[in-house]
Design a protein around this motif. Structure first.
Motif, short mmCIF file in Angstrom:
data_model
loop_
_atom_site.label_atom_id
_atom_site.label_comp_id
_atom_site.label_asym_id
_atom_site.label_seq_id
_atom_site.Cartn_x
_atom_site.Cartn_y
_atom_site.Cartn_z
N GLN A 1 -76.68 24.51 -52.45
CA GLN A 1 -76.39 23.80 -53.69
C GLN A 1 -75.04 24.22 -54.25
OE1 GLN A 1 -79.61 23.60 -56.63
NE2 GLN A 1 -78.11 24.06 -58.21
N CYS A 2 -74.38 23.26 -54.89
CA CYS A 2 -73.16 23.58 -55.61
C CYS A 2 -73.50 23.69 -57.08
CB CYS A 2 -72.10 22.49 -55.39
SG CYS A 2 -70.66 22.71 -56.45
N ASP A 3 -73.27 24.86 -57.67
CA ASP A 3 -73.60 25.05 -59.09
C ASP A 3 -72.61 24.34 -60.00
OD1 ASP A 3 -75.88 26.48 -58.69
OD2 ASP A 3 -74.91 28.45 -58.80
N ASN A 4 -71.49 23.94 -59.45
CA ASN A 4 -70.50 23.24 -60.28
C ASN A 4 -70.86 21.77 -60.46
OD1 ASN A 4 -67.99 23.23 -61.75
ND2 ASN A 4 -67.20 21.95 -60.10
N CYS A 5 -71.17 21.06 -59.36
CA CYS A 5 -71.46 19.63 -59.49
C CYS A 5 -72.95 19.34 -59.36
CB CYS A 5 -70.68 18.80 -58.47
SG CYS A 5 -71.15 19.08 -56.75
N GLY A 6 -73.74 20.36 -58.99
CA GLY A 6 -75.19 20.19 -58.97
C GLY A 6 -75.73 19.52 -57.72
N ASN A 7 -74.86 19.13 -56.78
CA ASN A 7 -75.35 18.45 -55.59
C ASN A 7 -76.01 19.42 -54.61
OD1 ASN A 7 -74.65 15.47 -55.53
ND2 ASN A 7 -72.72 16.37 -56.22
N GLN A 8 -77.05 18.90 -53.93
CA GLN A 8 -77.68 19.69 -52.88
C GLN A 8 -76.81 19.61 -51.64
OE1 GLN A 8 -81.73 18.49 -52.29
NE2 GLN A 8 -82.37 19.52 -54.15
N LEU A 9 -76.70 20.73 -50.96
CA LEU A 9 -75.82 20.80 -49.79
C LEU A 9 -76.56 21.40 -48.62
CD1 LEU A 9 -72.72 22.41 -51.56
CD2 LEU A 9 -73.03 19.98 -51.07
N ASP A 10 -75.97 21.28 -47.44
CA ASP A 10 -76.38 22.05 -46.28
C ASP A 10 -75.25 23.02 -46.00
OD1 ASP A 10 -78.90 21.50 -45.12
OD2 ASP A 10 -78.24 19.43 -44.82
N PRO A 11 -75.60 24.21 -45.48
CA PRO A 11 -74.54 25.21 -45.22
C PRO A 11 -73.42 24.63 -44.35
CG PRO A 11 -76.70 26.16 -44.86
CD PRO A 11 -76.93 24.72 -45.14
N VAL A 12 -73.79 23.76 -43.40
CA VAL A 12 -72.80 23.22 -42.48
C VAL A 12 -71.81 22.29 -43.18
CG1 VAL A 12 -74.15 21.22 -41.71
CG2 VAL A 12 -72.62 22.36 -40.08
N ASP A 13 -72.18 21.80 -44.38
CA ASP A 13 -71.28 20.92 -45.15
C ASP A 13 -70.12 21.69 -45.78
OD1 ASP A 13 -73.09 18.88 -44.69
OD2 ASP A 13 -74.10 19.13 -46.63
N LEU A 14 -70.32 22.99 -46.01
CA LEU A 14 -69.32 23.77 -46.76
C LEU A 14 -68.00 23.84 -46.00
CD1 LEU A 14 -71.48 26.82 -47.93
CD2 LEU A 14 -70.66 24.93 -49.36
N ILE A 15 -66.91 23.74 -46.77
CA ILE A 15 -65.59 23.93 -46.19
C ILE A 15 -65.28 25.44 -46.23
CG2 ILE A 15 -63.13 23.35 -46.44
CD1 ILE A 15 -64.27 20.79 -48.01
N ASN A 16 -64.76 25.98 -45.14
CA ASN A 16 -64.51 27.43 -45.04
C ASN A 16 -65.74 28.26 -45.39
OD1 ASN A 16 -61.81 27.01 -44.35
ND2 ASN A 16 -61.23 26.87 -46.52
N PRO A 17 -66.86 28.07 -44.67
CA PRO A 17 -68.06 28.85 -45.00
C PRO A 17 -67.85 30.33 -44.63
CG PRO A 17 -68.38 27.67 -42.93
CD PRO A 17 -67.05 27.20 -43.49
N ARG A 18 -68.43 31.21 -45.42
CA ARG A 18 -68.35 32.64 -45.11
C ARG A 18 -69.61 33.33 -45.61
NH1 ARG A 18 -65.01 30.72 -48.96
NH2 ARG A 18 -65.44 31.50 -51.05
N SER A 19 -69.91 34.47 -45.02
CA SER A 19 -71.09 35.23 -45.41
C SER A 19 -70.78 36.02 -46.68
CB SER A 19 -71.47 36.20 -44.29
OG SER A 19 -72.31 37.20 -44.81
N ARG A 20 -71.70 35.96 -47.62
CA ARG A 20 -71.52 36.76 -48.84
C ARG A 20 -71.81 38.23 -48.57
NH1 ARG A 20 -73.06 33.67 -54.00
NH2 ARG A 20 -73.94 35.66 -54.58
N VAL A 21 -72.46 38.52 -47.43
CA VAL A 21 -72.81 39.90 -47.12
C VAL A 21 -71.57 40.66 -46.64
CG1 VAL A 21 -74.30 41.40 -45.76
CG2 VAL A 21 -75.11 39.14 -46.48
N ASN A 22 -70.86 40.08 -45.67
CA ASN A 22 -69.73 40.83 -45.11
C ASN A 22 -68.49 39.96 -44.88
OD1 ASN A 22 -70.49 39.26 -42.99
ND2 ASN A 22 -71.33 40.94 -41.77
#
Ligand SMILES: [Zn+2]
Length: 600
Positions: free
Chosen positions: A162-183
């Protein structure tokens, strides 16, 4: 009695489920909560069998993210806010038969039953999608641990689901420049299986259902819902997540990283809470009268951001469970379940011209509000000036004016001066002598209000309803000013005027009970009434056969004496000097509250 012609019906009243990630503010409760309580209290008074159920919505990524950041488990976070929210709703006088939560074993079992019914009828299908794994550990990376840029609005901190800014539901694969919040590493996407709800298979059935609501639902709700039908898409109902209801299928049940999507389990809550209520009532089948009797009615209350779940997705799930979509099927093992009679949605409340925002502290929490002001002052404000049909702005200045000019100067004043005079001069409700035209006109006006106010309340038109009731109060004040009982030497005439005024006070107290239960209860007592007029909810600790205990909001509303009818007052009933019903608010509260907003 105005409602004696219509028979008693079973009415389910279903206020939306607050999400257990923080306390509720008055913007929230103006939409989902207070309108539902006003409606429910009226329906009980009109002789109907009301079941009002809800609870806290406790699964999903946001609660897990927040729990992670606080270093507690999601269950601990949910426990905390479940208790806070239950307390807030009880303090508002929300007359729940059961306010529970989604982390009960009962809820899990009922959600899984609905899943199975839909699955067996072919309305849930698996789909291979791309899921994220951590390259360094080789393990599934849950949605909440992935962030990147939202492909829809460009926000840089969007999460995998989900995007907390626009409220749309997302899939991880949709994200541009995805990265792990862990490392910070870039996740690897591999094929994984998820389940989808086949919403397009309900396009026709939902269309028939919604078109039959023409003229019954608020036009904006119906229009919005019909528009959604133009483009229904299958919707994912499972996620890579370890906090939620397990998928009840072989090979899935024990997978720690696959859970049902939070929205899927939350909408089932209305039903699972009814089942829990029935079990606690001692008759495990008692829910059937509200869910399976074709004469039963059901009303769902929410803010407008939740319409889609109540007018589209939940009805689709029920249709599928009942075997009534394009693919046919049989009702699930519990039998066919009723669809919502009406989805009652409110618009948004803003605060001093700004959107409520907990993060930016443009907010007044229920608890803080009720520490400083009377609950009925808030209930009245929401009824008369709430966001029923359009977005409306809460201002402290308006709140103070409504309180002082209407509750104190009109209703409080009518109660106070008529009771005070009668108590002082007669010590009891005086007899009425011969009635004048003015007496009769006011009494008739007051009696006629039961049908008018009741008609508006039955259609969730709270602003019209409370305004009609207040018109009676205003006319009664005008009557007293014109009749001037304080100047009358004739003791019989004076008694008649006060009798008429007290009769209208009694009527108005009944008419105002759905809005102002606490003060109506006080007026009942002041007029010499016995017992409970308007019952208040309480918090009880319960558990599931030795499991952890949790608070529920519930109450014994059968003890109420309130009926939606004119009731003749009894002359000779002793009266004591009345206490003020409402407190006048000083001008300084406006500046104080605005300063609190600025500070934060
Ligand atoms: Zn976005």
């Amino acid at each position: 009695m105005s409602s004696s012609s219509s028979q008693s019906r079973h009415i389910l009243t279903a206020p939306a489920w607050p999400y257990a990630n923080g306390p509720r503010h008055i913007g929230h409760v103006s939409g989902f909560a207070l309108p539902c309580d006003m409606f429910s209290r009226y329906q009980r008074m009109a002789g109907n069998q009301v079941l009002m159920v809800s609870g806290t919505d406790e699964h999903g990524t946001p609660i897990q993210v927040q729990a992670d950041s606080e270093g507690v488990s999601p269950r601990e976070l949910a426990d905390r806010y479940n208790r806070v929210i239950a307390g807030d709703l009880q303090a508002l006088g929300m007359s729940y038969d059961l306010f529970t939560r989604t982390t009960t074993r009962n809820h899990y079992a009922v959600v899984q039953e609905i899943f199975k019914g839909l699955y067996d009828n072919g309305y849930i299908f698996p789909k291979t999608t791309l899921g994220a794994i951590s390259p360094s550990t080789g393990r599934t990376l849950p949605d909440r641990y992935i962030e990147g840029t939202c492909p829809i609005c460009g926000y840089d901190g969007a999460r995998g689901d989900q995007c907390d800014n626009c409220g749309n539901q997302l899939d991880p694969v949709d994200l541009i420049n995805p990265r792990s919040r862990v490392n910070g590493e870039v996740p690897r996407f591999v094929e994984t299986e998820h389940f989808m709800l086949d919403l397009p298979a309900f396009t026709d059935a939902l269309g028939d259902y919604l078109r039959a609501k023409q003229g019954e639902w608020r036009p904006n709700v119906l229009k919005f819902s019909l528009n959604l039908l133009e483009d229904l898409q299958p919707r994912a109902i499972s996620r890579d997540l370890d906090w939620g209801v397990p998928v009840p299928l072989e090979g899935w049940r024990d997978q720690p990283n696959k859970r049902l999507y939070v929205w899927f389990d939350a909408v089932v809550g209305y039903f699972s809470a009814s089942v829990e209520w029935a079990r606690r009532s001692g008759d495990p089948d008692a829910w059937r009268a509200w869910w399976q009797d074709p004469q039963a009615l059901s009303y769902y209350f929410m803010g407008k951001d939740n319409i889609v779940f109540h007018s589209e997705i939940w009805p689709a799930m029920l249709l599928g469970y009942n075997g009534r979509g394009d693919k046919g099927g049989e009702p699930g093992s519990l039998g066919a379940l009723n669809l919502p009679t009406e989805v009652v949605s409110s618009e948004f409340l803003t605060m001093e011209g700004r959107k409520f925002s907990s993060s930016r502290q443009v907010v007044i929490y229920v608890r803080d509000f009720l520490e400083r002001y009377d609950v009925d002052a808030l209930r009245y404000y929401i009824a008369v000036a709430g966001p029923e049909n359009q977005d409306t702005d809460f201002t402290w200045q308006h709140f103070r004016e409504r309180n002082n000019n209407e509750l104190v100067a009109q209703w409080g004043n009518l109660v106070n001066r008529s009771l005070n005079m009668a108590a002082k001069e007669y010590g009891a409700i005086p007899e009425a002598g011969e009635l004048t035209d003015a007496d009769r006109a006011l009494l008739e006006r007051s009696r006629a209000a039961f049908d008018r106010v009741g008609g508006e309340l039955g259609r969730s038109r709270f602003k019209n309803a409370v305004t009609e009731a207040f018109d009676v109060v205003r006319e009664a004040n005008g009557y007293l000013s014109a009749q001037e009982p304080w100047k009358t030497e004739d003791k019989t005439r004076k008694g008649t005027i006060l009798h008429v005024a007290l009769q209208v006070v009694d009527d108005a107290k009944t008419l105002l009970t759905p809005f102002l239960p606490k003060s109506s209860d006080k007026v009942h007592t002041m007029l010499g009434g016995e017992g409970v007029w308007a019952a208040m909810p309480e918090i009880r600790e319960v558990d599931e056969e030795g499991g952890p205990s949790y608070p529920v909001v519930t109450g014994d509303y059968a003890v109420e004496r309130a009926r939606w009818e004119h009731r003749p007052i009894r002359p000779g009933t002793p009266l004591a000097k009345p206490k003020p019903l409402f407190a006048k608010l000083d001008a300084s509260i406006v500046d104080e509250e605005l300063a609190r907003l600025e500070e934060s």
